[in-house]
Write a protein that holds these residues in place. Structure first.
Motif, PDB file in Angstrom:
ATOM      1  N   PHE A 419       4.252 -16.510  11.126  1.00 25.15           N
ATOM      2  CA  PHE A 419       4.539 -15.098  11.353  1.00 25.15           C
ATOM      3  C   PHE A 419       5.029 -14.870  12.777  1.00 25.15           C
ATOM      4  CE2 PHE A 419       1.926 -14.684   7.641  1.00 25.15           C
ATOM      5  CZ  PHE A 419       2.251 -13.467   7.052  1.00 25.15           C
ATOM      6  N   ILE A 420       5.933 -13.905  12.923  1.00 23.64           N
ATOM      7  CA  ILE A 420       6.197 -13.267  14.202  1.00 23.64           C
ATOM      8  C   ILE A 420       5.863 -11.799  13.999  1.00 23.64           C
ATOM      9  CG2 ILE A 420       7.923 -12.599  15.896  1.00 23.64           C
ATOM     10  CD1 ILE A 420       9.269 -15.255  15.515  1.00 23.64           C
ATOM     11  N   ASN A 421       4.874 -11.336  14.746  1.00 20.28           N
ATOM     12  CA  ASN A 421       4.260 -10.030  14.510  1.00 20.28           C
ATOM     13  C   ASN A 421       3.756  -9.975  13.074  1.00 20.28           C
ATOM     14  OD1 ASN A 421       4.886  -9.608  17.141  1.00 20.28           O
ATOM     15  ND2 ASN A 421       6.429  -8.026  16.795  1.00 20.28           N
ATOM     16  N   ARG A 422       4.202  -9.033  12.272  1.00 15.46           N
ATOM     17  CA  ARG A 422       3.665  -8.909  10.911  1.00 15.46           C
ATOM     18  C   ARG A 422       4.626  -9.422   9.853  1.00 15.46           C
ATOM     19  NH1 ARG A 422      -0.553  -5.567  10.015  1.00 15.46           N
ATOM     20  NH2 ARG A 422       0.304  -4.902   8.006  1.00 15.46           N
ATOM     21  N   THR A 423       5.633 -10.211  10.280  1.00  5.09           N
ATOM     22  CA  THR A 423       6.683 -10.618   9.354  1.00  5.09           C
ATOM     23  C   THR A 423       6.771 -12.133   9.248  1.00  5.09           C
ATOM     24  OG1 THR A 423       7.965  -8.650   9.931  1.00  5.09           O
ATOM     25  CG2 THR A 423       9.133 -10.426   8.822  1.00  5.09           C
ATOM     26  N   ALA A 455       4.289  -6.762   1.225  1.00  2.10           N
ATOM     27  CA  ALA A 455       5.031  -5.571   1.645  1.00  2.10           C
ATOM     28  C   ALA A 455       6.353  -5.489   0.895  1.00  2.10           C
ATOM     29  CB  ALA A 455       5.283  -5.627   3.155  1.00  2.10           C
ATOM     30  N   ALA A 456       6.928  -4.287   0.875  1.00  6.19           N
ATOM     31  CA  ALA A 456       8.229  -4.107   0.239  1.00  6.19           C
ATOM     32  C   ALA A 456       9.302  -4.836   1.026  1.00  6.19           C
ATOM     33  CB  ALA A 456       8.569  -2.618   0.169  1.00  6.19           C
ATOM     34  N   ASN A 457      10.415  -5.151   0.358  1.00  4.78           N
ATOM     35  CA  ASN A 457      11.532  -5.785   1.053  1.00  4.78           C
ATOM     36  C   ASN A 457      12.034  -4.882   2.174  1.00  4.78           C
ATOM     37  OD1 ASN A 457      13.377  -8.105  -0.985  1.00  4.78           O
ATOM     38  ND2 ASN A 457      11.189  -7.710  -1.023  1.00  4.78           N
ATOM     39  N   LYS A 612       0.216  -7.342 -10.469  1.00  2.00           N
ATOM     40  CA  LYS A 612       1.291  -6.607  -9.804  1.00  2.00           C
ATOM     41  C   LYS A 612       0.741  -5.571  -8.821  1.00  2.00           C
ATOM     42  CE  LYS A 612       4.672  -7.093 -13.519  1.00  2.00           C
ATOM     43  NZ  LYS A 612       5.557  -6.367 -14.454  1.00  2.00           N
ATOM     44  N   SER A 613      -0.493  -5.169  -9.003  1.00  2.00           N
ATOM     45  CA  SER A 613      -1.063  -4.147  -8.117  1.00  2.00           C
ATOM     46  C   SER A 613      -1.673  -4.739  -6.857  1.00  2.00           C
ATOM     47  CB  SER A 613      -2.127  -3.357  -8.869  1.00  2.00           C
ATOM     48  OG  SER A 613      -3.174  -4.228  -9.272  1.00  2.00           O
ATOM     49  N   ASP A 614      -1.678  -6.060  -6.748  1.00  2.00           N
ATOM     50  CA  ASP A 614      -2.315  -6.717  -5.591  1.00  2.00           C
ATOM     51  C   ASP A 614      -1.434  -6.568  -4.358  1.00  2.00           C
ATOM     52  OD1 ASP A 614      -3.851  -8.272  -3.936  1.00  2.00           O
ATOM     53  OD2 ASP A 614      -2.964 -10.159  -4.622  1.00  2.00           O
ATOM     54  N   ARG A 615      -1.929  -5.844  -3.383  1.00  2.00           N
ATOM     55  CA  ARG A 615      -1.200  -5.644  -2.138  1.00  2.00           C
ATOM     56  C   ARG A 615      -2.200  -5.657  -0.984  1.00  2.00           C
ATOM     57  NH1 ARG A 615       2.175  -6.618  -5.144  1.00  2.00           N
ATOM     58  NH2 ARG A 615       4.113  -5.535  -5.648  1.00  2.00           N
ATOM     59  N   ILE A 616      -1.687  -5.936   0.233  1.00  2.00           N
ATOM     60  CA  ILE A 616      -2.564  -5.822   1.399  1.00  2.00           C
ATOM     61  C   ILE A 616      -1.963  -4.826   2.379  1.00  2.00           C
ATOM     62  CG2 ILE A 616      -3.388  -8.201   1.184  1.00  2.00           C
ATOM     63  CD1 ILE A 616      -1.610  -8.905   3.566  1.00  2.00           C
TER      64      ILE A 616
END
Length: 616
Positions: A419-423, A455-457, A612-616
Motif C-alpha cells: 500500500f501507499i496510503n490507503r491504496t 473500495a469502489a473503483n 458481495k456485501s463484505d466491505r471494510i
C-alpha cells in the motif's frame, strides 16, 4: 579519417567525389565531424548479443518467449528476450533515436520499461501497463521509439507481472563524450559492465503466488544464489529438493576477468535484483565512485559500495595491485532478508586475473574488513554524493505526505498487499491512464477491477489507483515514510529527484517524519538520483520539478512489493501532454483488453468465499 583522406587524394576518385550531390557531401562532412569529436557512429557493445544500428539510430528487433536454462547448474524456466540471460544490453549516444520492436510470444501480455531514462516528450514509451500503455498481448508486436536526452548507466526490464524476476532485463548505456565529465581514453582506459542480481531456482511467478499465500506469513521469499552477468555456481548438495530441481554439478561458471596492471577500469554496476541489496568490492583495490543512477559525482574513495535493487553505480579502479590475481566480491546483504535457507550462496567471488598470469592461479587475497562486516540495509549514504553539475533544490510548491506499508488484511486472507496510503495499485482493465487523460477512452468502457480494500473503483481513472495531479512546472516535495520492518528502494519514473532529507532508523527505533526535521533539510546541491532506499521505519524527503508532461510512477523496486501493489503516480502537466504520441497500436492493445474483460480480472484471495456485501 585517414581512409577518407587517402580516398580523396586519388585524382580520379576526387573528381567522382565532386560529382556527388550536395546532400551526399553534407552527410560525409557530418560523419567526419562526428568522428573527429569522438562521436563515431552508434555501436552496440553487447556482451550478450549482437544488434544492428545505423548512424544516429538504434534499430532493434526483439522476441520474448519462455525458455529453459541452467545458469548455475539448476534448470528452470525463464522469460527471455532473444533467448538471452540477461537480455541484450544496449549502448547508444545522446540524441540517438532508439527504435525497439518487441514481439510477444508469451501466453500473457508484456511490456518494457527503460529504467532511469527521462522519456522527455515520450511518456507513452515509459512501458508501464495501465499507466502509459496496455500490455502487449500474446502474438502481438509493439514499437518503442524515443530520443535519448541524457547519458549514464541505465537498464531496461519488463514492467508486467513478475517477468523481470524471470529474466526479462538487460543493461542500457548512453554516452555523451562532449558533455560527460568522465571520458574513456582520458579519465579511464576501459570499461566493464557488470549486471549483478539475486537468483532463484523457482520461477518468480510461482514464488509470488507463495508470497501472497497464508503459508508465507507475509515474509518475502529469499534468493538461492547471486549471479554476475548471468553466471554463477551452485553445488547440487545445497539444492532444496534434487528430485524436483534438475541440478547438474559442473555446469555453472565462475566469472573471470583478465585485466592489465596499472590501468584505469570503469566498472558499471547495475543491480537488477528482485529483493537484494548487493555489496561490491575488490580485494586489494580501492574504489572511486563517480556515478550514481546516471548522475556524475565527485569521486568517493571507498573499499566497497552497497547497491540497492534498481540502482546503478560507476566506479573507477586503478589496478596497481602487486598480486597475481584477486577476488572480486559481490555479497547479498542478508540483513535485507527476513530469513534465508541453507541453499543461499550470499557471496559470489569472481576472479580478476592480471594479463600474463595463468588461469590456474587461485587468488589468495582477503576481503576488506569493511566490505564484509554486518550492516544495516540502507544502501550508500546519500550524503556522500556530491553531483559534479551543481544544482540547488528549488523551494517546494506542493508537499505530499505518503506512507508505504505491506498490510495483511483479513478480507484477503492476510495476503501481504503493498500500500501507499490507503491504496494498493490495481490498474483499470482496458485503458491506460494517459488514454483516459487524453479523452480517448471513457472510463465507463473499462472493466471493473477487484480492489484489495473493497473500495469502489477510482472514479476518474478506474481500478484502484493513487494519482496526484500536478500542474506543469511545479516543484513537488514528497515525504516518504516507511512503516515496515523491511526496506523499500523507491524509484521515480521520468525524473531525477533531489534528496533534501534522509533519515535511517537506528536499531528498533522509529524515524517517521516530523515537522521538526524541516530545519535539517539541505537544498544546497543535494544528492540527486532516481532510486533511493527508504530504510525500515525511516523516511526520506525528495523533490522534483514537474516539467516533463505525462503520468509517472513512483514505486518500491522490490519485485514482490511492486507486484503486490506498492505504487502511486503523478499526472504532471497534462494540459501540455501530447496526445498524438498515443499510437494506434496502443489503442488496439487496450481495445483487446476490453474485449477480454472478465478474463483479465485476477481474483483476490478469498474472493470465492466472500459475500458481495463484505466491505471494510
Amino acid at each position: 579519417m585517414s581512409i577518407v583522406m587517402l580516398f580523396l587524394k586519388e585524382k580520379k576518385c576526387f573528381r567522382l567525389f565532386l560529382g556527388l550531390s550536395w546532400l551526399l557531401l553534407l552527410s560525409v562532412v557530418l560523419a567526419i565531424y562526428r568522428k573527429e569529436l569522438g562521436l563515431h557512429d552508434v555501436v552496440l557493445k553487447l556482451p550478450f548479443a549482437e544488434q544492428v544500428s545505423s548512424d544516429f539510430e538504434v534499430s532493434i528487433a526483439w522476441t520474448v518467449k519462455r525458455e529453459t536454462k541452467t545458469p548455475d547448474g539448476v534448470e528452470r524456466d525463464f522469460v527471455l528476450v532473444n533467448g538471452m540471460y540477461p537480455g541484450p544490453s544496449i549502448e547508444a549516444r545522446v540524441n540517438d533515436t532508439v527504435r525497439i520492436t518487441l514481439h510477444n510470444e508469451l501466453d500473457e501480455s508484456t511490456s518494457i520499461h527503460f529504467h532511469g531514462l527521462y522519456q522527455r516528450g515520450s511518456n507513452t514509451m515509459d512501458g508501464v501497463p495501465g499507466v502509459t500503455q496496455c500490455g502487449i498481448p500474446p502474438g502481438h508486436s509493439f514499437v518503442y521509439e524515443f530520443i535519448l536526452t541524457q547519458s549514464g548507466t541505465f537498464w531496461w526490464h519488463s514492467h508486467s507481472s513478475t517477468q523481470r524476476g524471470d529474466g526479462m532485463f538487460g543493461a542500457f548505456i548512453v554516452k555523451d563524450p562532449e558533455n560527460e565529465h568522465y571520458i574513456e581514453g582520458r579519465d579511464y582506459d576501459e570499461e566493464i559492465l557488470l549486471v549483478i542480481h539475486d537468483y532463484y531456482h523457482r520461477t518468480a511467478h510461482d514464488l509470488y503466488n507463495f508470497y501472497m499465500s497464508k503459508t508465507s506469513g507475509g515474509l518475502e521469499p529469499p534468493p538461492d544464489n547471486l549471479l554476475i552477468n548471468g553466471q554463477g555456481i551452485m553445488s547440487c548438495s545445497r539444492v532444496h529438493n534434487s528430485s524436483k530441481d534438475k541440478c547438474t554439478d559442473g555446469i555453472g561458471i565462475r566469472p573471470t576477468f583478465t585485466l592489465q596492471r596499472n590501468r584505469r577500469y570503469r566498472f558499471r554496476l547495475v543491480n537488477t535484483s528482485i529483493i537484494s541489496e548487493i555489496v561490491f568490492s575488490l580485494d586489494d583495490l580501492v574504489l572511486n565512485i563517480v556515478e550514481a543512477d546516471s548522475i556524475e559525482v565527485e569521486p568517493i574513495k571507498s573499499k566497497y559500495v552497497p547497491v540497492s535493487p534498481g540502482q546503478r553505480y560507476s566506479i573507477i579502479v586503478f589496478t596497481n595491485s602487486t598480486k597475481q590475481s584477486l577476488f572480486m566480491r559481490t555479497r547479498i546483504n542478508t540483513n535485507c532478508l527476513n530469513y534465508h535457507t541453507h541453499t543461499l550462496i550470499s557471496e559470489t567471488t569472481s576472479i580478476i586475473l592480471f594479463e600474463g598470469v595463468s588461469s590456474e592461479i587461485v587468488p589468495e587475497t582477503t576481503a576488506w574488513p569493511e566490505a564484509v562486516e554486518k550492516r544495516d540495509c540502507v544502501g550508500l549514504d546519500p550524503y556522500l554524493l556530491h553531483p559534479l553539475i551543481t544544482m540547488d533544490a528549488p523551494k517546494a510548491d506542493i508537499t505530499l505526505l505518503i506512507w508505504a506499508r505491506s498490510m495483511q488484511l483479513e478480507r484477503v486472507h492476510s495476503s501481504p498487499f503493498g500500500f501507499i496510503n490507503r491504496t494498493s495499485f490495481r490498474p483499470a482493465i482496458g485503458a491506460s491512464n494517459v488514454q483516459v487523460a487524453a479523452g480517448l477512452v471513457n472510463i465507463s468502457e473499462t472493466f471493473p477491477q477487484n480492489t484489495v480494500t473493497g473500495a469502489a473503483n477510482t472514479e476518474k481513472w478506474g481500478g484502484h489507483q493513487l494519482i496526484s495531479e500536478i500542474p506543469y512546472g511545479a516543484v513537488v516535495e514528497v515525504i516518504i515514510n516507511n512503516l515496515d520492518e523491511a526496506d523499500h528502494p523507491f524509484h521515480l519514473h521520468g525524473h531525477d529527484f533531489y534528496i533534501v532529507h534522509h533519515y535511517a532508523s537506528r536499531g528498533t527505533g522509529f524515524g517517521h517524519w516530523r515537522p521538526r526535521y524541516v530545519s535539517q533539510y539541505n537544498s544546497k546541491n543535494p544528492p540527486r538520483r532516481d532510486t533511493l532506499t527508504i530504510q525500515r521505519n525511516g523516511h526520506s524527503v525528495i523533490r522534483f520539478v514537474a516539467d516533463n508532461p505525462g503520468i509517472w510512477a513512483l514505486h518500491c523496486h522490490v519485485l514482490w512489493h511492486l507486484a503486490a501493489g506498492m505504487m502511486m503516480q503523478f499526472a504532471t502537466g497534462m494540459d501540455q501532454f501530447n496526445a498524438s504520441s498515443i499510437t494506434p497500436a496502443m489503442l488496439d492493445h487496450c481495445r483487446y483488453e476490453r474485449e477480454l474483460g472478465s478474463e483479465l480480472v485476477v481474483p483476490l484471495p478469498g474472493d470465492k468465499l466472500r459475500s458481495k456485501s463484505d466491505r471494510i
